[in-house]
Design a protein around this motif. Structure first.
Motif, PDB file in Angstrom:
ATOM      1  N   PHE A   1       1.000  -1.306  -0.355  1.00 23.24           N
ATOM      2  CA  PHE A   1       0.216   0.013  -0.362  1.00 23.24           C
ATOM      3  C   PHE A   1       1.040   1.146   0.593  1.00 23.24           C
ATOM      4  O   PHE A   1       2.255   1.366   0.643  1.00 23.24           O
ATOM      5  CB  PHE A   1      -0.902  -0.265   0.918  1.00 23.24           C
ATOM      6  CG  PHE A   1      -2.001  -1.161   1.236  1.00 23.24           C
ATOM      7  CD1 PHE A   1      -2.861  -0.812   0.963  1.00 23.24           C
ATOM      8  CD2 PHE A   1      -1.258  -1.802   1.906  1.00 23.24           C
ATOM      9  CE1 PHE A   1      -3.809  -1.982   1.066  1.00 23.24           C
ATOM     10  CE2 PHE A   1      -1.647  -4.017   2.631  1.00 23.24           C
ATOM     11  CZ  PHE A   1      -3.257  -3.369   1.809  1.00 23.24           C
ATOM     12  N   SER A   2       0.708   2.023  -0.416  1.00 23.10           N
ATOM     13  CA  SER A   2       1.446   3.523  -0.265  1.00 23.10           C
ATOM     14  C   SER A   2       0.940   3.685   1.345  1.00 23.10           C
ATOM     15  O   SER A   2       0.029   3.262   1.520  1.00 23.10           O
ATOM     16  CB  SER A   2       0.388   4.276  -1.030  1.00 23.10           C
ATOM     17  OG  SER A   2       0.339   4.221  -2.543  1.00 23.10           O
TER      18      SER A   2
ATOM     19  N   ASN B   1     -11.190  -5.391  -4.443  1.00 24.68           N
ATOM     20  CA  ASN B   1     -11.647  -3.658  -3.833  1.00 24.68           C
ATOM     21  C   ASN B   1     -13.034  -4.581  -3.579  1.00 24.68           C
ATOM     22  O   ASN B   1     -14.179  -3.447  -4.188  1.00 24.68           O
ATOM     23  CB  ASN B   1     -11.648  -3.623  -5.376  1.00 24.68           C
ATOM     24  CG  ASN B   1     -11.474  -1.803  -5.224  1.00 24.68           C
ATOM     25  OD1 ASN B   1     -11.050  -1.170  -4.692  1.00 24.68           O
ATOM     26  ND2 ASN B   1     -11.371  -1.332  -6.475  1.00 24.68           N
TER      27      ASN B   1
ATOM     28  N   ASP C   1     -14.775  -0.161  -3.040  1.00 27.92           N
ATOM     29  CA  ASP C   1     -13.627   0.285  -2.742  1.00 27.92           C
ATOM     30  C   ASP C   1     -12.583   0.570  -2.352  1.00 27.92           C
ATOM     31  O   ASP C   1     -12.272   1.446  -1.557  1.00 27.92           O
ATOM     32  CB  ASP C   1     -14.068   1.497  -3.325  1.00 27.92           C
ATOM     33  CG  ASP C   1     -13.631   2.960  -3.801  1.00 27.92           C
ATOM     34  OD1 ASP C   1     -12.968   2.407  -4.884  1.00 27.92           O
ATOM     35  OD2 ASP C   1     -13.684   3.973  -3.962  1.00 27.92           O
TER      36      ASP C   1
ATOM     37  N   ALA D   1      -9.868  -0.942  -1.663  1.00 32.96           N
ATOM     38  CA  ALA D   1      -8.381  -1.519  -2.276  1.00 32.96           C
ATOM     39  C   ALA D   1      -8.135   0.425  -2.200  1.00 32.96           C
ATOM     40  O   ALA D   1      -7.266   0.891  -2.478  1.00 32.96           O
ATOM     41  CB  ALA D   1      -7.967  -2.197  -3.209  1.00 32.96           C
ATOM     42  N   SER D   2      -8.681   1.213  -3.043  1.00 37.68           N
ATOM     43  CA  SER D   2      -8.770   2.425  -3.742  1.00 37.68           C
ATOM     44  C   SER D   2      -8.331   3.016  -2.558  1.00 37.68           C
ATOM     45  O   SER D   2      -7.512   4.049  -2.457  1.00 37.68           O
ATOM     46  CB  SER D   2      -9.736   2.942  -4.203  1.00 37.68           C
ATOM     47  OG  SER D   2      -9.926   2.400  -5.825  1.00 37.68           O
ATOM     48  N   ARG D   3      -9.580   3.057  -1.471  1.00 37.60           N
ATOM     49  CA  ARG D   3      -9.787   3.901  -0.046  1.00 37.60           C
ATOM     50  C   ARG D   3      -8.243   4.109   1.328  1.00 37.60           C
ATOM     51  O   ARG D   3      -7.613   4.728   1.737  1.00 37.60           O
ATOM     52  CB  ARG D   3     -10.850   3.689   0.536  1.00 37.60           C
ATOM     53  CG  ARG D   3     -11.973   4.344   0.062  1.00 37.60           C
ATOM     54  CD  ARG D   3     -13.361   4.336   0.607  1.00 37.60           C
ATOM     55  NE  ARG D   3     -13.504   2.913   0.987  1.00 37.60           N
ATOM     56  CZ  ARG D   3     -14.142   1.996   2.617  1.00 37.60           C
ATOM     57  NH1 ARG D   3     -12.793   2.408   3.146  1.00 37.60           N
ATOM     58  NH2 ARG D   3     -13.771   0.990   1.847  1.00 37.60           N
TER      59      ARG D   3
ATOM     60  N   GLY E   1      -4.920   2.417  -0.519  1.00 33.49           N
ATOM     61  CA  GLY E   1      -4.237   3.041  -1.209  1.00 33.49           C
ATOM     62  C   GLY E   1      -3.184   1.493  -1.616  1.00 33.49           C
ATOM     63  O   GLY E   1      -1.583   1.717  -1.665  1.00 33.49           O
TER      64      GLY E   1
END
Length: 462
Positions: free
Chosen positions: A390-391, A414, A417, A419-421, A423
């Motif tokens: 992850f970032s 995901n 969402d 995975a996006s949240r 990072g």
């Protein structure tokens, strides 16, 4: 007069030889490949073992008499044969353990090579050792040498090529074998790597039973000098990391199991005790001492570990907090935070390479969360698990709170969402080479890759 009659010119797997003696009745010889030979039918044919003929042409079934099996494999040829002939072949005793049998086999082999007395052939001595070293065959031999009506086991369940003397039944489709002239089992030379913790420690042997590769190997003190084990090793063997490299002649054998009332037979490879070589790795004794000590350490702190494990099941805990808990409960210095969720298949190389580059790290469920300069890594340091990257979050506390409510599969797919949240950058799938895995992680982190390589992961070769 002897004539040779092939059963089928297109199929050389089975041939029939007819030997005529000039009298009305002839004696037939059958050479054929055979499969499973495991059960004596009940009833009138109870003294004849039904043997599978995997490539039937003229002959569809074969039956071997119990007498033929006793004489050929167990060297019990009627009343004139000593009842303990296999033991005499090795100058051994019925109470001898496997280590003592191996020593006897080695001494008799040397004695045979130096002596002019060839009354017992080397093949008979080897056969004696391979029978007596097998618990089931030894039990069969001890039973039939005292009971003429006892039914003997066919060694290792059949599978091979056989030359047998007997007769055809009236319809010509079956063969009754009353004397085995030669038998060659289905064999193959193999080199295998055995993880010691996957074996079972018995009083006189270590049994390596690999259901995935369908391999079975028995090891004894004669192959592992100085390794004085006992069955209590089974309590902590899972912490042993060493592997043994084994070279052996494996014979095809049969294993049976019941599945929903149905008898299922599968083919296995069993190492012949007489043709077995083992390479013992350096550091084996240190590994064993360390495994036993680590098991004892975890046992002395079992209650504390269980309490902390319950805490990290729902909330990630920083390693410094776990260290504080250890100090508060006067834990021994050898206990480390990672030991709370450490498993036998976890790899120290993987864990240490990620930890030493971390600003800090956390324990969460069965994972370790490593915070680097630019990324955060979620890792289960064992084969079969990928590295999740992850970032690095701007707010670590918020990330940990959100991550504590997710599953790995949610991140991968995901869901909602997530995975996006969080990072999520991606996964690094672990292959067999350690350094390749590490460099893939370093590339994702934007750091310099390292030169060099290391051996395979423990367990990578099976």
């Amino acid at each position: 007069m002897v004539s040779f009659v092939p059963s089928d010119p297109k199929n050389t797997a089975q041939n029939l030889l007819v030997k005529r003696s000039g009298v009305a009745r002839s004696t037939e010889l059958l050479f054929t490949t055979v499969g499973l030979a495991a059960r004596f039918p009940k009833g009138e044919s109870g003294q004849y073992l039904e043997v599978e003929v995997p490539h039937p042409n003229v002959i569809e079934k074969m039956y071997l008499s119990a007498v033929a099996i006793r004489e050929h494999f167990y060297l019990l040829a009627g009343e004139e044969s000593p009842k303990d002939r296999l033991y005499k072949a090795l100058s051994s005793h019925p109470s001898a353990r496997l280590t003592e049998l191996r020593l006897a086999w080695r001494l008799k082999s040397i004695e045979h090579a130096l002596s002019s007395d060839q009354s017992i052939s080397k093949s008979h001595m080897e056969r004696a050792f391979n029978v007596l070293a097998n618990p089931a065959l030894k039990e069969s031999f001890d039973r039939i040498r005292f009971d003429d009506d006892a039914l003997p086991l066919f060694p290792y369940g059949g599978y091979g090529s056989i030359l047998v003397e007997g007769r055809l039944v009236e319809d010509g489709k079956a063969f009754i074998g009353n004397r085995i002239l030669a038998f060659k089992p289905e064999m193959a030379e193999k080199k295998v790597s055995i993880l010691l913790r996957s074996c079972e420690f018995l009083p006189d042997r270590i049994v390596c039973h690999d259901s995935r590769r369908k391999l079975e190997v028995w090891l004894d003190g004669g192959l592992l000098p100085g390794l004085n084990w006992d069955p209590s090793w089974n309590n902590w063997k899972h912490w042993i990391r060493s592997r043994l490299e084994v070279e052996a002649t494996f014979v095809t054998s049969a294993k049976e199991r019941l599945e929903q009332g149905e008898r299922i037979v599968s083919k296995w490879c069993v190492a012949l005790p007489s043709r077995l070589r083992v390479v013992v790795p350096e550091g084996l004794m240190a590994d064993i001492v360390g495994a036993r000590a680590f098991h004892a350490l975890l046992g002395r702190h079992a209650d504390l570990i269980r309490q902390i494990a319950a805490q990290i099941e729902s909330h990630p805990a920083e390693h410094s907090l776990v260290e504080k808990w250890f100090r508060d409960f006067n834990a021994e210095p050898g206990l480390r935070p990672q030991h709370v969720s450490w498993q036998p298949d976890h790899d120290e190389f993987c864990f240490e390479e990620l930890r030493k580059r971390s600003k800090t790290w956390f324990l969460f469920r069965d994972e370790y969360l490593f915070v680097w300069h630019k990324i955060l890594i979620a890792e289960i340091p064992a084969l079969g698990h990928a590295t999740y990257i992850f970032s690095r979050p701007a707010n670590l506390e918020e990330f940990m709170a959100a991550y504590g409510k997710t599953e790995r599969d949610d991140v991968r797919r995901n869901r909602h969402d997530v995975a996006s949240r969080l990072g999520f950058i991606g996964r690094v799938v672990r292959g067999q080479r350690k350094m390749r895995w590490l460099n893939d992680v370093l590339k994702r982190a934007g750091e310099q890759v390292e030169v060099g390589d290391t051996p395979d992961w423990p367990g990578a070769s099976g």
